[in-house]
Scaffold this active site. Structure first.
Site, PDB file in Angstrom:
ATOM      1  CB  ILE A  13      -1.095  -0.033   1.241  1.00 32.81           C
ATOM      2  CG1 ILE A  13      -1.916  -1.206   1.270  1.00 32.81           C
ATOM      3  CG2 ILE A  13      -1.723   1.364   1.272  1.00 32.81           C
ATOM      4  CD1 ILE A  13      -2.704  -1.479   2.524  1.00 32.81           C
ATOM      5  CG  LEU A  35      14.206  -1.632   2.512  1.00 29.23           C
ATOM      6  CD1 LEU A  35      15.593  -1.105   1.329  1.00 29.23           C
ATOM      7  CD2 LEU A  35      13.021  -1.427   1.275  1.00 29.23           C
ATOM      8  CG  ASP A 135     -11.480  -4.437   7.334  1.00 25.88           C
ATOM      9  OD1 ASP A 135     -10.389  -4.975   7.543  1.00 25.88           O
ATOM     10  OD2 ASP A 135     -12.498  -4.863   6.466  1.00 25.88           O
ATOM     11  CD  GLU A 136      -7.329  -8.500   9.057  1.00 26.99           C
ATOM     12  OE1 GLU A 136      -6.874  -9.472  10.204  1.00 26.99           O
ATOM     13  OE2 GLU A 136      -6.907  -8.655   8.179  1.00 26.99           O
ATOM     14  CE1 TYR A 160      -1.828  -6.096  10.528  1.00 26.07           C
ATOM     15  CE2 TYR A 160      -3.857  -7.142   9.984  1.00 26.07           C
ATOM     16  CZ  TYR A 160      -3.196  -6.002  10.027  1.00 26.07           C
ATOM     17  OH  TYR A 160      -3.308  -4.841   9.165  1.00 26.07           O
ATOM     18  CB  SER A 161      -6.499  -7.675  14.092  1.00 25.54           C
ATOM     19  OG  SER A 161      -6.907  -8.753  15.023  1.00 25.54           O
ATOM     20  N   PRO A 215      -4.251 -23.229  -2.051  1.00 26.00           N
ATOM     21  CG  PRO A 215      -2.616 -22.626  -0.600  1.00 26.00           C
ATOM     22  CD  PRO A 215      -3.006 -22.716  -2.050  1.00 26.00           C
ATOM     23  CB  VAL A 216      -9.509 -22.497  -0.503  1.00 21.46           C
ATOM     24  CG1 VAL A 216     -10.506 -21.707   0.042  1.00 21.46           C
ATOM     25  CG2 VAL A 216      -9.038 -22.259  -2.052  1.00 21.46           C
ATOM     26  CG  HIS A 297     -10.005 -17.523   9.000  1.00 22.61           C
ATOM     27  ND1 HIS A 297      -9.698 -18.182   7.822  1.00 22.61           N
ATOM     28  CD2 HIS A 297      -9.736 -16.332   8.499  1.00 22.61           C
ATOM     29  CE1 HIS A 297      -9.683 -17.776   6.818  1.00 22.61           C
ATOM     30  NE2 HIS A 297      -9.679 -16.439   7.111  1.00 22.61           N
TER      31      HIS A 297
END
Length: 355
Positions: A13, A35, A135-136, A160-161, A215-216, A297
């Site tokens: 981003i 970096l 948004d998480e 992370y969130s 992978p899903v 998740h």
């Protein structure tokens, strides 16, 4: 002409923001980036020689170096995008996320505050600290049809969130306690050119082109709102230049899709745009492989972007269909870029089992 200090400007981003500012405005950019594995200066080749662009390889956890950068370049605004951002990686390496996303944000806030406090009055009033978040932080919408608004309570689900939620709170506290003129934005899932191939869309494109499994997680019915990264970059620049101090703006693409639908759409586009398949592959869709879901998740994220549309007049220009087509075509046309990425230590796999 403004001078904007962009942290994380070599990331996905961040590099889109830098390219947008140099390409479409008269402003100058100072790109501050450590970096790490996901930072890639090849994403900034088109602006590298521009006199309005400067790069500093600096870790936001290094306060002395931040102070030097502020003193040397004297920016009019900060756009803070530097972050560890991959949920899967946070499950196995949470400490890196705490250090960069929380401690790093604290260091940047303190460096910005020290610099801002000694600015001449006119520049002091105009200075902005724009914190870019996700948004998480709001958690999971579950099976509802609701949308996250700017006043939704925080309920982060992953390391992370949680680290991003912590940084959001720090930024708002520095406004309330010290008066530092901050603005926060929370965005939905980004996609587009120059995306590091650990994320869903580029991972699926590159695995399919190589004849590898796609992978899903779980049943693939997790829903995300997808935002084309160049639309996001426009929104972020509009917020830092026109947004109101103390406000939060949600930025979304109004494109809710289940993960399995995204993967199948990529497969269909590749059937059209890259019909010569790897050996042994009859249909790209045959490569879809359901794998164990990751811990915690979230089922659904989606943001209400009505406020930024109403207050600043921003709207996304890309539909999911047009943006995804552009993205797939970009990866087909820019093999050198992603091959250089893959020649590093990264391997195309889903992370985040917590093992």
């Amino acid at each position: 002409m403004r001078k904007i200090l962009v942290t994380g400007g070599a990331g996905f981003i961040g590099s889109a923001v830098v390219r947008h500012i140099i390409r479409n405005t008269r402003d100058a950019v100072v790109n501050v980036d450590k970096l790490t594995y996901a930072g890639n200066l090849e994403s900034l080749t088109e602006v590298a020689d521009n006199p309005r662009y400067a790069f500093e390889q600096v870790d936001i956890c290094d306060r002395a170096e931040l102070d030097r950068v502020f003193a040397q370049y004297r920016p009019d605004a900060v756009m803070h995008l530097a972050a560890e951002s991959h949920v899967d990686r946070s499950i196995g390496s949470a400490g890196e996320f705490i250090q960069t996303n929380i401690v790093g944000t604290f260091n940047l806030l303190e460096a910005a505050r020290a610099y801002w406090q000694q600015m001449p009055s006119e520049q002091h009033e105009a200075f902005r600290f724009h914190h870019i978040s996700t948004d998480e932080v709001y958690g999971d919408l579950g099976g509802t049809d609701d949308l996250f608004t700017e006043t939704a309570p925080y309920a982060p689900s992953s390391p992370y969130s949680a680290s991003k939620a912590s940084s959001d709170h720090l930024v708002r506290a520095w406004l309330r306690t010290y008066g530092l003129p901050t603005i926060v934005t929370n965005c939905s899932n980004n996609y587009g050119p120059y995306h590091f191939p650990e994320k869903l869309i580029p991972l699926m494109i590159l695995n399919a082109l190589d004849g590898k499994p796609l992978p899903v997680y779980g049943d693939g019915m997790q829903i995300r709102d997808w935002l084309f990264v160049e639309d996001h970059a426009r929104a972020l620049y509009q917020v830092v230049t026109e947004g109101v101090v103390g406000e939060t703006y949600n930025i979304g693409g109004h494109n809710e899709k289940a993960n399995i639908e995204v993967v199948k759409t990529i497969c269909a586009l590749l059937e059209e745009l890259a019909p010569e398949k790897p050996a042994g592959v009859a249909r790209y869709e045959d490569l879809i492989t359901f794998v164990q879901d990751r811990p915690g998740h979230d089922v659904r994220y989606a943001v209400d972007a009505a406020k930024i549309r109403r207050d600043l007049g921003w709207l996304p220009l890309e539909t999911f269909e047009s943006g995804l087509r552009k993205t797939v075509q970009w990866y087909l046309d820019n093999k050198t870029w992603w091959q250089n990425v893959l020649n590093g230590s990264y391997r195309l796999e889903r992370l985040g089992t917590g093992k």
